[in-house]
Design a protein around this motif. Structure first.
Motif, short mmCIF file in Angstrom:
data_model
loop_
_atom_site.label_atom_id
_atom_site.label_comp_id
_atom_site.label_asym_id
_atom_site.label_seq_id
_atom_site.Cartn_x
_atom_site.Cartn_y
_atom_site.Cartn_z
N GLU A 123 -0.03 -5.27 0.06
CA GLU A 123 -0.95 -4.14 0.21
C GLU A 123 -0.19 -2.82 0.23
N HIS A 145 -9.33 3.33 -5.85
CA HIS A 145 -8.37 3.65 -4.78
C HIS A 145 -8.70 2.85 -3.53
N VAL A 146 -7.67 2.26 -2.97
CA VAL A 146 -7.84 1.46 -1.77
C VAL A 146 -7.90 2.39 -0.57
N HIS A 169 -6.11 -6.69 -4.45
CA HIS A 169 -6.65 -6.26 -3.16
C HIS A 169 -7.93 -7.03 -2.82
N THR A 224 -0.44 5.59 -5.41
CA THR A 224 0.00 6.96 -5.14
C THR A 224 0.88 7.48 -6.27
N ARG A 269 -0.61 0.19 -2.49
CA ARG A 269 -0.93 1.58 -2.11
C ARG A 269 0.12 2.54 -2.67
#
Length: 133
Positions: free
Chosen positions: A73, A131-132, A16, A81, A77
């Protein structure tokens, strides 16, 4: 399993960060290229086709790379999760087991229940730190 999850989180965070750095570098490069091409084009009207070709090539490259970056991306994510859910479920399952701390001499992969719980909690904290948004 949790160790590999931590490695995956680290890799996703690096990916990221690198994606953002590359995006910034591309934007800076495009800005510099536009300025140089505009300067050269103003000096000579003969460069106008070259400027147009450069802009077209830029659009083609952006169209090819942007979906790949967006997909990476989205995948990152989704992985975060899933990892969050797995860590929470593992911690919850372990927490609800009776006699969890009554047998500190019982180990799995060299760690007793308290050490595993601490490792999972650290991974969970690491997950939230990385965390993004």
């Amino acid at each position: 399993e949790c160790q590999s999850a931590d490695q995956l989180l680290t890799t996703l965070a690096v990916l990221h960060r690198n994606t953002r750095v590359l995006t910034d570098l591309i934007a800076d490069f495009e800005e510099q290229l536009d300025l140089r091409l505009a300067t050269e084009a103003s000096k000579s009207g003969a460069l106008a086709p070259l400027v147009q070709a450069a802009h077209e090539q830029e659009r083609v490259q952006e169209a090819a790379q942007l979906p790949l970056l967006q997909a990476a991306e989205i995948d990152g994510r989704a992985a975060i999760t899933v990892l969050d859910r797995v860590c929470q479920e593992t911690l919850e399952e372990w927490w609800t087991q009776p006699g969890l701390t009554a047998t500190p001499w019982v180990t799995v992969e060299g760690k007793n229940s308290s050490e595993w719980r601490r490792a999972v909690q650290q991974l969970n904290a690491s997950l939230h730190d990385k965390h993004v948004p």
